[in-house]
Scaffold this active site. Sequence first.
Site, mmCIF file in Angstrom:
data_model
loop_
_atom_site.group_PDB
_atom_site.id
_atom_site.type_symbol
_atom_site.label_atom_id
_atom_site.label_comp_id
_atom_site.label_asym_id
_atom_site.label_seq_id
_atom_site.Cartn_x
_atom_site.Cartn_y
_atom_site.Cartn_z
ATOM 1 C CB CYS A 30 -2.775 -1.436 -5.132
ATOM 2 S SG CYS A 30 -2.973 0.313 -4.770
ATOM 3 C CG ASP A 70 -1.931 -2.524 4.597
ATOM 4 O OD1 ASP A 70 -1.314 -3.610 4.533
ATOM 5 O OD2 ASP A 70 -1.487 -1.452 4.125
HETATM 6 O O1 LIG Z 1 1.347 0.950 -2.535
HETATM 7 C C1 LIG Z 1 1.799 1.887 -1.881
HETATM 8 O O2 LIG Z 1 2.891 2.395 -2.156
HETATM 9 C C2 LIG Z 1 1.021 2.456 -0.740
HETATM 10 C C3 LIG Z 1 1.474 3.600 -0.150
HETATM 11 C C4 LIG Z 1 0.789 4.153 0.904
HETATM 12 C C5 LIG Z 1 -0.362 3.557 1.381
HETATM 13 C C6 LIG Z 1 -0.822 2.380 0.803
HETATM 14 C C7 LIG Z 1 -0.141 1.808 -0.252
HETATM 15 N N1 LIG Z 1 -0.573 0.626 -0.844
HETATM 16 C C8 LIG Z 1 -1.553 -0.220 -0.277
HETATM 17 O O3 LIG Z 1 -0.973 -0.967 0.784
HETATM 18 C C9 LIG Z 1 -1.648 -2.213 0.915
HETATM 19 C C10 LIG Z 1 -0.681 -3.362 1.096
HETATM 20 O O4 LIG Z 1 0.274 -3.442 0.110
HETATM 21 P P1 LIG Z 1 1.286 -4.703 -0.019
HETATM 22 O O5 LIG Z 1 0.588 -5.716 -0.880
HETATM 23 O O6 LIG Z 1 1.586 -5.218 1.341
HETATM 24 O O7 LIG Z 1 2.470 -4.129 -0.704
HETATM 25 C C11 LIG Z 1 -2.543 -2.335 -0.296
HETATM 26 O O8 LIG Z 1 -3.869 -2.040 0.137
HETATM 27 C C12 LIG Z 1 -2.109 -1.243 -1.228
HETATM 28 O O9 LIG Z 1 -3.247 -0.719 -1.888
#
Ligand SMILES: O=C(O)c1ccccc1N[C@@H]1O[C@H](COP(=O)(O)O)[C@@H](O)[C@H]1O
Length: 214
Positions: free
Chosen positions: A8, A127
Site C-alpha cells: 500500500c 490494523d
Molecule cells: O498508508 C497510509 O499512509 C495510511 C494512512 C491512513 C490510513 C491507512 C494507511 N495505510 C494502511 O495502514 C495499514 C498499516 O500500514 P503499516 O504497514 O503499518 O505502515 C495498511 O493497511 C495500509 O494500507
Amino acid sequence: MRTRVKFCGFTRVEEAVYAAHLGVDAIGLVFYPPSPRHVGIDRAIEIVHALPAFVSVVALFVDEQEALIRKILEQVPIDCLQFHGDEAPEACRIYGKRYIKAVRVQENTEISKIVDGYRDADALLLDAYDPSAKGGTGNRFDWGLIPKSCSLPIILAGGLDSTNAKRAIEETQPYALDVSSGVEAGKGLKDKDKMAAFIAAVHQGDRTINDRKI
Ligand SMILES: O=C(O)c1ccccc1N[C@@H]1O[C@H](COP(=O)(O)O)[C@@H](O)[C@H]1O
C-alpha cells in the site's frame, strides 16, 4: 493455499511496476490528504495505467466525502475500495464496488460484532490502533486478538515486514497481508529489496502452512 499480498501507499510508477513484477496481488493508492503517501488523481492514473494485467488496484480512503470518492472513481480505474476510517456500512456500499473495511484493533475491540455490520464487505482488514494516526504507522497489534473464525476473509496489517511476515502467516493464516511502512525506504517511497524480501517471506510462510496440511 496462497496468502495474498497488498503493498500500500505507492506514489511512484516505477515502484508499483516493480512490485507487480515481484508478484504482488494488489497495490494500494492512498487518497487521504494528511498521509505522506497521498496521491493525486493524475499520478494515480499514471500508476494504474502502467500496471500489467491481473494486479488489483485498491483505493484507500479515510472518512472521505462521497463526492470526492465518486470523482476519483470516474477517473481512475479502481478495483476495490479500502475504508480506513469510521465509515458506517451504508457509506461503504453505496459505490457498488468491492470494499474492504479496516478496523484499528485495541484490547477491547469486539471484532466479531463489527463483522456483523459489514457482512457485504469483501474482507476485514485488521490494523493497529494508534491515537495519533489513522494508519500506515508501522505499529503492530496483538495477533492473539484475531478471532479464530470469521465470516469475512481477514487481511492482516500493521507493522508487517520481511522479518515477521512468515510468522504472521504461520500464526494467523490470514487471507492476505497488507504492508506499507515495512517495505519503504522513506515515507511514500518503496524499497525494491524490502519488497522482494517481503514476497520471499510470504512464500516461506505459505510453504510451512501447506506442509502442515499434507
Ligand atoms: O498508508 C497510509 O499512509 C495510511 C494512512 C491512513 C490510513 C491507512 C494507511 N495505510 C494502511 O495502514 C495499514 C498499516 O500500514 P503499516 O504497514 O503499518 O505502515 C495498511 O493497511 C495500509 O494500507
